[in-house]
Design a protein around this motif. Sequence first.
Motif, PDB file in Angstrom:
ATOM      1  N   ASP A 192      -4.568  68.911  78.019  1.00 40.58           N
ATOM      2  CA  ASP A 192      -3.709  68.431  76.872  1.00 40.58           C
ATOM      3  C   ASP A 192      -3.170  69.675  76.308  1.00 40.58           C
ATOM      4  OD1 ASP A 192      -4.549  65.799  76.715  1.00 40.58           O
ATOM      5  OD2 ASP A 192      -6.298  65.995  75.533  1.00 40.58           O
ATOM      6  N   VAL A 193      -1.770  69.764  76.404  1.00 36.68           N
ATOM      7  CA  VAL A 193      -1.027  70.686  76.017  1.00 36.68           C
ATOM      8  C   VAL A 193      -0.426  70.417  74.613  1.00 36.68           C
ATOM      9  CG1 VAL A 193       0.961  72.294  76.746  1.00 36.68           C
ATOM     10  CG2 VAL A 193      -0.709  71.425  78.216  1.00 36.68           C
ATOM     11  N   PRO A 194      -0.521  71.318  73.528  1.00 37.60           N
ATOM     12  CA  PRO A 194       0.087  71.189  72.410  1.00 37.60           C
ATOM     13  C   PRO A 194       1.609  71.572  72.371  1.00 37.60           C
ATOM     14  CG  PRO A 194      -1.675  72.891  72.119  1.00 37.60           C
ATOM     15  CD  PRO A 194      -1.634  72.336  73.603  1.00 37.60           C
ATOM     16  N   ILE A 195       2.470  70.916  71.618  1.00 36.11           N
ATOM     17  CA  ILE A 195       3.772  71.355  71.597  1.00 36.11           C
ATOM     18  C   ILE A 195       3.899  71.245  70.203  1.00 36.11           C
ATOM     19  CG2 ILE A 195       6.121  70.407  72.181  1.00 36.11           C
ATOM     20  CD1 ILE A 195       4.978  69.130  74.685  1.00 36.11           C
ATOM     21  N   LYS A 196       4.299  72.420  69.564  1.00 41.23           N
ATOM     22  CA  LYS A 196       4.831  72.534  68.214  1.00 41.23           C
ATOM     23  C   LYS A 196       6.153  72.613  67.992  1.00 41.23           C
ATOM     24  CE  LYS A 196       2.962  75.095  64.205  1.00 41.23           C
ATOM     25  NZ  LYS A 196       1.936  75.088  63.839  1.00 41.23           N
ATOM     26  N   LEU A 197       6.452  71.456  67.192  1.00 37.78           N
ATOM     27  CA  LEU A 197       8.163  71.303  67.093  1.00 37.78           C
ATOM     28  C   LEU A 197       8.505  71.755  65.700  1.00 37.78           C
ATOM     29  CD1 LEU A 197       8.374  67.740  68.564  1.00 37.78           C
ATOM     30  CD2 LEU A 197       9.110  69.628  69.670  1.00 37.78           C
ATOM     31  N   HIS A 198       7.523  71.956  64.643  1.00 39.59           N
ATOM     32  CA  HIS A 198       7.985  72.063  63.393  1.00 39.59           C
ATOM     33  C   HIS A 198       6.728  72.766  62.834  1.00 39.59           C
ATOM     34  CE1 HIS A 198       8.790  71.602  58.974  1.00 39.59           C
ATOM     35  NE2 HIS A 198      10.030  71.888  59.249  1.00 39.59           N
ATOM     36  N   ALA A 199       6.921  73.589  61.691  1.00 40.51           N
ATOM     37  CA  ALA A 199       5.515  74.189  61.256  1.00 40.51           C
ATOM     38  C   ALA A 199       4.442  73.211  60.794  1.00 40.51           C
ATOM     39  CB  ALA A 199       5.680  75.060  59.949  1.00 40.51           C
ATOM     40  N   GLU A 200       4.815  72.009  60.579  1.00 42.78           N
ATOM     41  CA  GLU A 200       3.894  70.895  60.080  1.00 42.78           C
ATOM     42  C   GLU A 200       3.927  69.905  61.155  1.00 42.78           C
ATOM     43  OE1 GLU A 200       5.378  69.524  56.312  1.00 42.78           O
ATOM     44  OE2 GLU A 200       5.393  71.447  55.675  1.00 42.78           O
ATOM     45  N   VAL A 201       4.547  69.984  62.269  1.00 34.90           N
ATOM     46  CA  VAL A 201       4.448  68.609  63.300  1.00 34.90           C
ATOM     47  C   VAL A 201       4.089  69.319  64.508  1.00 34.90           C
ATOM     48  CG1 VAL A 201       5.864  66.996  64.550  1.00 34.90           C
ATOM     49  CG2 VAL A 201       6.440  67.622  61.982  1.00 34.90           C
ATOM     50  N   GLU A 202       3.061  68.728  65.201  1.00 43.39           N
ATOM     51  CA  GLU A 202       2.410  69.070  66.464  1.00 43.39           C
ATOM     52  C   GLU A 202       2.030  68.064  67.322  1.00 43.39           C
ATOM     53  OE1 GLU A 202      -1.385  71.615  68.065  1.00 43.39           O
ATOM     54  OE2 GLU A 202      -0.060  72.877  66.744  1.00 43.39           O
ATOM     55  N   VAL A 203       2.367  67.865  68.367  1.00 43.31           N
ATOM     56  CA  VAL A 203       1.780  66.679  69.432  1.00 43.31           C
ATOM     57  C   VAL A 203       1.233  67.405  70.450  1.00 43.31           C
ATOM     58  CG1 VAL A 203       4.179  66.651  70.348  1.00 43.31           C
ATOM     59  CG2 VAL A 203       2.847  64.352  70.099  1.00 43.31           C
ATOM     60  N   LYS A 204       0.483  66.329  71.190  1.00 39.36           N
ATOM     61  CA  LYS A 204      -0.214  66.911  72.511  1.00 39.36           C
ATOM     62  C   LYS A 204       0.276  66.153  73.506  1.00 39.36           C
ATOM     63  CE  LYS A 204      -4.709  68.385  70.674  1.00 39.36           C
ATOM     64  NZ  LYS A 204      -4.354  69.957  70.766  1.00 39.36           N
ATOM     65  N   VAL A 205       0.701  66.759  74.776  1.00 38.68           N
ATOM     66  CA  VAL A 205       1.183  66.098  75.890  1.00 38.68           C
ATOM     67  C   VAL A 205       0.154  66.256  76.804  1.00 38.68           C
ATOM     68  CG1 VAL A 205       2.888  66.035  77.599  1.00 38.68           C
ATOM     69  CG2 VAL A 205       3.527  66.415  75.440  1.00 38.68           C
ATOM     70  N   THR A 206      -0.151  65.313  77.831  1.00 38.88           N
ATOM     71  CA  THR A 206      -1.266  65.194  78.952  1.00 38.88           C
ATOM     72  C   THR A 206      -0.685  65.746  80.302  1.00 38.88           C
ATOM     73  OG1 THR A 206      -2.557  63.348  77.671  1.00 38.88           O
ATOM     74  CG2 THR A 206      -3.197  64.006  79.961  1.00 38.88           C
ATOM     75  N   VAL A 207      -1.078  66.825  80.638  1.00 32.37           N
ATOM     76  CA  VAL A 207      -0.611  67.359  81.818  1.00 32.37           C
ATOM     77  C   VAL A 207      -1.596  67.297  83.003  1.00 32.37           C
ATOM     78  CG1 VAL A 207       0.501  69.608  82.865  1.00 32.37           C
ATOM     79  CG2 VAL A 207       0.629  68.988  80.593  1.00 32.37           C
ATOM     80  N   HIS A 208      -1.081  66.404  83.949  1.00 32.08           N
ATOM     81  CA  HIS A 208      -2.156  66.101  85.270  1.00 32.08           C
ATOM     82  C   HIS A 208      -1.511  67.085  86.197  1.00 32.08           C
ATOM     83  CE1 HIS A 208      -3.964  62.383  83.737  1.00 32.08           C
ATOM     84  NE2 HIS A 208      -2.595  62.391  83.141  1.00 32.08           N
ATOM     85  N   VAL A 209      -2.310  67.920  86.891  1.00 35.68           N
ATOM     86  CA  VAL A 209      -2.206  68.750  88.042  1.00 35.68           C
ATOM     87  C   VAL A 209      -2.972  68.330  89.134  1.00 35.68           C
ATOM     88  CG1 VAL A 209      -1.935  71.459  88.709  1.00 35.68           C
ATOM     89  CG2 VAL A 209      -1.729  70.910  86.366  1.00 35.68           C
ATOM     90  N   GLU A 210      -2.336  68.128  90.218  1.00 30.91           N
ATOM     91  CA  GLU A 210      -2.818  67.470  91.334  1.00 30.91           C
ATOM     92  C   GLU A 210      -2.464  68.005  92.593  1.00 30.91           C
ATOM     93  OE1 GLU A 210      -1.267  63.392  91.258  1.00 30.91           O
ATOM     94  OE2 GLU A 210      -2.513  62.811  89.424  1.00 30.91           O
ATOM     95  N   ARG A 211      -3.180  68.072  93.465  1.00 31.11           N
ATOM     96  CA  ARG A 211      -3.076  68.587  94.924  1.00 31.11           C
ATOM     97  C   ARG A 211      -2.059  67.699  95.628  1.00 31.11           C
ATOM     98  NH1 ARG A 211      -7.045  71.783  97.351  1.00 31.11           N
ATOM     99  NH2 ARG A 211      -8.585  71.085  96.125  1.00 31.11           N
ATOM    100  N   THR A 212      -1.224  68.668  96.363  1.00 36.40           N
ATOM    101  CA  THR A 212      -0.225  67.830  97.223  1.00 36.40           C
ATOM    102  C   THR A 212      -1.148  67.516  98.492  1.00 36.40           C
ATOM    103  OG1 THR A 212       0.598  69.987  98.097  1.00 36.40           O
ATOM    104  CG2 THR A 212       1.733  69.199  96.313  1.00 36.40           C
ATOM    105  N   SER A 213      -0.382  66.274  99.097  1.00 30.92           N
ATOM    106  CA  SER A 213      -1.039  65.989 100.326  1.00 30.92           C
ATOM    107  C   SER A 213      -0.387  66.712 101.477  1.00 30.92           C
ATOM    108  CB  SER A 213      -0.546  64.539 100.604  1.00 30.92           C
ATOM    109  OG  SER A 213      -0.710  63.790  99.240  1.00 30.92           O
TER     110      SER A 213
END
Length: 150
Positions: free
Chosen positions: A129-150
Amino acid sequence: MKLILKATVDRLGEPGDVVNVKPGYARNFLLPRGLAYEASAANVRRLEREQRRSEERARRAYLEARRRASRLEGMHLVFRARAGESDKLFGSVTAADIAERAVSSGLDFVLDKRHVNLAEPIKTLGVFDVPIKLHAEVEVKVTVHVERTS
């Protein structure tokens, strides 16, 4: 003498404050250095207009950040990378990679890598879960999936 401060002055005030100082201090220090201007009726009205404009800009910036946060909310980004046997990546996923992938997934605005609050690059496989801070009062979390290549 009444003055309106243009900049922060130690033990006196912040920009926009109306202060009362001795005439010598104003004449010899504050006015020549451009730290203040005279608090005439016209200047006080101008200050009030500037403060209203500043508040309106801040409100618009907050609302725009909320709109952008709603677009990012619930976003899942998938990265495929080569990894060793101990799930360590041959490389890393950086804040710039996350910002670029988010924009390419259909955002209607440009996400700057400085908004992505990633303490250090992601160097292992997994879900983050990576936080993204767009404003001093606005933060949202984005889910990052890191997978192995085949």
